[in-house]
Motif scaffolding. Structure first.
Motif, mmCIF file in Angstrom:
data_model
loop_
_atom_site.group_PDB
_atom_site.id
_atom_site.type_symbol
_atom_site.label_atom_id
_atom_site.label_comp_id
_atom_site.label_asym_id
_atom_site.label_seq_id
_atom_site.Cartn_x
_atom_site.Cartn_y
_atom_site.Cartn_z
ATOM 1 N N ASN A 245 91.088 -53.649 79.919
ATOM 2 C CA ASN A 245 91.027 -52.276 79.423
ATOM 3 C C ASN A 245 91.772 -52.112 78.104
ATOM 4 O OD1 ASN A 245 89.443 -50.376 80.654
ATOM 5 N ND2 ASN A 245 91.075 -49.427 81.829
ATOM 6 N N SER A 246 92.993 -52.622 78.046
ATOM 7 C CA SER A 246 93.829 -52.412 76.861
ATOM 8 C C SER A 246 93.208 -53.036 75.612
ATOM 9 C CB SER A 246 95.229 -52.982 77.096
ATOM 10 O OG SER A 246 95.176 -54.363 77.385
ATOM 11 N N GLU A 247 92.707 -54.260 75.725
ATOM 12 C CA GLU A 247 92.135 -54.932 74.560
ATOM 13 C C GLU A 247 90.840 -54.274 74.105
ATOM 14 O OE1 GLU A 247 91.930 -59.151 74.428
ATOM 15 O OE2 GLU A 247 93.728 -59.430 75.632
ATOM 16 N N ARG A 248 89.993 -53.898 75.063
ATOM 17 C CA ARG A 248 88.718 -53.274 74.691
ATOM 18 C C ARG A 248 88.945 -51.933 73.987
ATOM 19 N NH1 ARG A 248 86.860 -55.277 79.616
ATOM 20 N NH2 ARG A 248 87.281 -53.301 80.648
ATOM 21 N N ILE A 249 89.870 -51.142 74.495
ATOM 22 C CA ILE A 249 90.116 -49.825 73.903
ATOM 23 C C ILE A 249 90.686 -49.956 72.500
ATOM 24 C CG2 ILE A 249 91.553 -47.753 74.078
ATOM 25 C CD1 ILE A 249 91.199 -47.958 77.122
ATOM 26 N N LYS B 143 90.244 -52.355 70.397
ATOM 27 C CA LYS B 143 89.177 -52.800 69.498
ATOM 28 C C LYS B 143 88.187 -51.673 69.220
ATOM 29 C CE LYS B 143 89.424 -57.680 70.821
ATOM 30 N NZ LYS B 143 88.729 -58.810 71.505
ATOM 31 N N GLU B 144 87.904 -50.867 70.243
ATOM 32 C CA GLU B 144 86.990 -49.737 70.057
ATOM 33 C C GLU B 144 87.568 -48.729 69.075
ATOM 34 O OE1 GLU B 144 86.271 -48.196 73.914
ATOM 35 O OE2 GLU B 144 84.967 -49.858 74.534
ATOM 36 N N LYS C 57 87.039 -50.131 65.561
ATOM 37 C CA LYS C 57 85.644 -50.165 65.124
ATOM 38 C C LYS C 57 85.019 -48.773 65.001
ATOM 39 C CE LYS C 57 84.770 -54.753 67.057
ATOM 40 N NZ LYS C 57 83.997 -55.551 68.057
ATOM 41 N N GLY C 58 85.750 -47.743 65.447
ATOM 42 C CA GLY C 58 85.237 -46.391 65.308
ATOM 43 C C GLY C 58 84.409 -45.893 66.475
ATOM 44 N N TRP C 59 84.314 -46.700 67.562
ATOM 45 C CA TRP C 59 83.505 -46.283 68.709
ATOM 46 C C TRP C 59 84.110 -45.041 69.379
ATOM 47 C CZ3 TRP C 59 79.241 -45.817 71.171
ATOM 48 C CH2 TRP C 59 79.186 -45.626 72.543
ATOM 49 N N VAL C 60 85.435 -45.011 69.501
ATOM 50 C CA VAL C 60 86.085 -43.866 70.127
ATOM 51 C C VAL C 60 85.874 -42.613 69.287
ATOM 52 C CG1 VAL C 60 88.286 -42.913 70.904
ATOM 53 C CG2 VAL C 60 87.789 -45.327 71.252
ATOM 54 N N ARG C 61 85.886 -42.752 67.973
ATOM 55 C CA ARG C 61 85.657 -41.614 67.084
ATOM 56 C C ARG C 61 84.255 -41.041 67.302
ATOM 57 N NH1 ARG C 61 86.587 -44.051 62.830
ATOM 58 N NH2 ARG C 61 88.824 -43.611 62.715
ATOM 59 N N GLN C 62 83.285 -41.932 67.529
ATOM 60 C CA GLN C 62 81.920 -41.472 67.787
ATOM 61 C C GLN C 62 81.836 -40.711 69.111
ATOM 62 O OE1 GLN C 62 79.228 -41.700 65.728
ATOM 63 N NE2 GLN C 62 80.724 -42.468 64.233
ATOM 64 N N LEU C 63 82.583 -41.184 70.113
ATOM 65 C CA LEU C 63 82.560 -40.505 71.404
ATOM 66 C C LEU C 63 83.130 -39.095 71.302
ATOM 67 C CD1 LEU C 63 83.686 -43.306 73.911
ATOM 68 C CD2 LEU C 63 81.412 -42.285 73.683
ATOM 69 N N ARG C 64 84.069 -38.908 70.379
ATOM 70 C CA ARG C 64 84.668 -37.578 70.231
ATOM 71 C C ARG C 64 83.667 -36.561 69.695
ATOM 72 N NH1 ARG C 64 88.986 -40.415 67.455
ATOM 73 N NH2 ARG C 64 90.551 -41.076 68.967
ATOM 74 N N PHE D 276 93.476 -48.958 90.430
ATOM 75 C CA PHE D 276 93.296 -47.812 89.542
ATOM 76 C C PHE D 276 94.584 -47.516 88.766
ATOM 77 C CE2 PHE D 276 89.534 -47.374 91.893
ATOM 78 C CZ PHE D 276 88.724 -46.383 91.350
ATOM 79 N N VAL D 277 95.721 -47.781 89.386
ATOM 80 C CA VAL D 277 97.011 -47.545 88.729
ATOM 81 C C VAL D 277 97.115 -48.386 87.457
ATOM 82 C CG1 VAL D 277 99.516 -47.732 88.973
ATOM 83 C CG2 VAL D 277 98.105 -47.019 90.932
ATOM 84 N N PHE D 278 96.736 -49.647 87.547
ATOM 85 C CA PHE D 278 96.873 -50.555 86.414
ATOM 86 C C PHE D 278 95.729 -50.395 85.414
ATOM 87 C CE2 PHE D 278 99.000 -52.191 90.125
ATOM 88 C CZ PHE D 278 100.290 -52.354 89.637
ATOM 89 N N ALA D 279 94.603 -49.866 85.894
ATOM 90 C CA ALA D 279 93.537 -49.509 84.956
ATOM 91 C C ALA D 279 94.009 -48.385 84.046
ATOM 92 C CB ALA D 279 92.281 -49.082 85.724
ATOM 93 N N ALA D 280 94.713 -47.412 84.624
ATOM 94 C CA ALA D 280 95.264 -46.314 83.819
ATOM 95 C C ALA D 280 96.314 -46.827 82.844
ATOM 96 C CB ALA D 280 95.872 -45.246 84.738
ATOM 97 N N LEU D 281 97.138 -47.773 83.288
ATOM 98 C CA LEU D 281 98.133 -48.370 82.394
ATOM 99 C C LEU D 281 97.451 -49.103 81.249
ATOM 100 C CD1 LEU D 281 101.013 -49.151 81.642
ATOM 101 C CD2 LEU D 281 100.863 -51.036 83.296
ATOM 102 N N GLY D 282 96.341 -49.779 81.543
ATOM 103 C CA GLY D 282 95.601 -50.476 80.491
ATOM 104 C C GLY D 282 95.069 -49.524 79.436
ATOM 105 N N VAL D 283 94.575 -48.368 79.870
ATOM 106 C CA VAL D 283 94.093 -47.359 78.921
ATOM 107 C C VAL D 283 95.251 -46.865 78.045
ATOM 108 C CG1 VAL D 283 93.024 -45.082 78.664
ATOM 109 C CG2 VAL D 283 92.243 -46.623 80.466
ATOM 110 N N ALA D 284 96.395 -46.614 78.670
ATOM 111 C CA ALA D 284 97.556 -46.131 77.918
ATOM 112 C C ALA D 284 98.004 -47.142 76.877
ATOM 113 C CB ALA D 284 98.697 -45.814 78.881
ATOM 114 N N ILE D 285 98.072 -48.417 77.263
ATOM 115 C CA ILE D 285 98.487 -49.454 76.313
ATOM 116 C C ILE D 285 97.472 -49.581 75.184
ATOM 117 C CG2 ILE D 285 98.859 -51.950 76.024
ATOM 118 C CD1 ILE D 285 100.011 -51.990 78.849
ATOM 119 N N GLY D 286 96.187 -49.446 75.507
ATOM 120 C CA GLY D 286 95.151 -49.518 74.487
ATOM 121 C C GLY D 286 95.290 -48.458 73.418
#
Length: 245
Positions: free
Chosen positions: A70-74, A76-77, A80-87, A144-154
């Motif tokens: 999760n952390s690495e993908r976020i 990188k996204e 690359k501007g992928w998150v900006r597009q989602l907004r 799910f706890v560590f998935a949330a941590l991965g998002v935060a680190i990303g």
């Protein structure tokens, strides 16, 4: 949000390196570690080493999938501007965070099942049917706890720094939480810290069920608390990142 979850799952399944380290590697690691462990008892517990490492490595594999992936993908996204597009879509911040958590936790399930299957088929671990199911479900839900941590680190780390930061957090939590070796083998001060770490509580879910008990209320409460903190941190960083864009 459902569409994003499906997209994330498909992307993860197509990533061969991700699939190897998060799905194939954990049962192989279990065989390596438990291969010479035998059925010796873990001091201070009612578990033998095969049982102890079955739950620990299943948790370790799930963490690999949801935290590191999760952390690495976020990160990188974001670059690359992928998150900006989602907004630009109608997807709210909490929807993005929940989609990432749900997708990551979903792809962690094969790793958990394979470790349990390896323990039963190769190492001769024998449990009641309800125990197998309960351990698999509890380990999956706990991820799910560590998935949330991965998002935060990303969102906290940049693209260049995210891997070392995530690896450092991952290995410290895994070691100090007792996933690599029983805590009774470690110094007292590490054991005292471990009692309040999410990894110790995470492994504790399955270990309680291995001896036929319900999960400890303290372990469940700790995991729920950490989930709320990590998810809240991830959502806050997402909103803050949005205001900068």
């Amino acid at each position: 949000m459902n569409t994003l979850i499906k997209l994330e799952i498909v992307r993860a399944l197509r990533n061969k390196r991700f699939m190897f380290f998060s799905v194939i590697y954990p049962p192989v690691l279990y065989m390596i570690i438990a291969g010479g462990a035998g059925s010796a008892k873990v001091p201070g517990t009612a578990l033998n080493l095969n049982l102890y490492y079955m739950v620990s490595i299943a948790a370790f594999g799930a963490m690999t999938a949801v935290l590191l992936g999760n952390s690495e993908r976020i990160a990188k996204e974001r670059e690359k501007g992928w998150v900006r597009q989602l907004r630009l879509t109608s997807l709210p911040g909490r929807g993005y965070v929940m989609a990432k958590i749900a997708a990551a936790a979903t792809v962690s399930l094969p790793s958990i099942v394979l470790v349990l299957a390896t323990a039963g088929a190769v190492k001769g671990v024998r449990l009641e049917v309800w125990q197998w199911v309960a351990i698999a479900v509890a380990t999956w839900l706990g991820s799910f706890v560590f998935a949330a941590l991965g998002v935060a680190i990303g969102y906290l780390a940049s693209g260049d720094a995210v891997r070392p930061v995530a690896m450092l957090v991952f290995f410290v939590l895994a070691f100090a939480g007792g996933l690599w070796m029983p805590l009774t083998f470690l110094p007292d001060w590490v054991q005292n810290i471990a009692e309040w770490l999410p990894t110790h509580a995470y492994a504790g879910l399955g270990q309680s069920m291995e001896v036929g008990d319900a999960p400890r209320a303290k372990d469940v409460a700790l995991l729920v608390g950490y989930l709320l903190v990590f998810a809240g941190l991830a959502a806050w960083r997402y909103r803050k990142d949005t205001r900068k864009a």
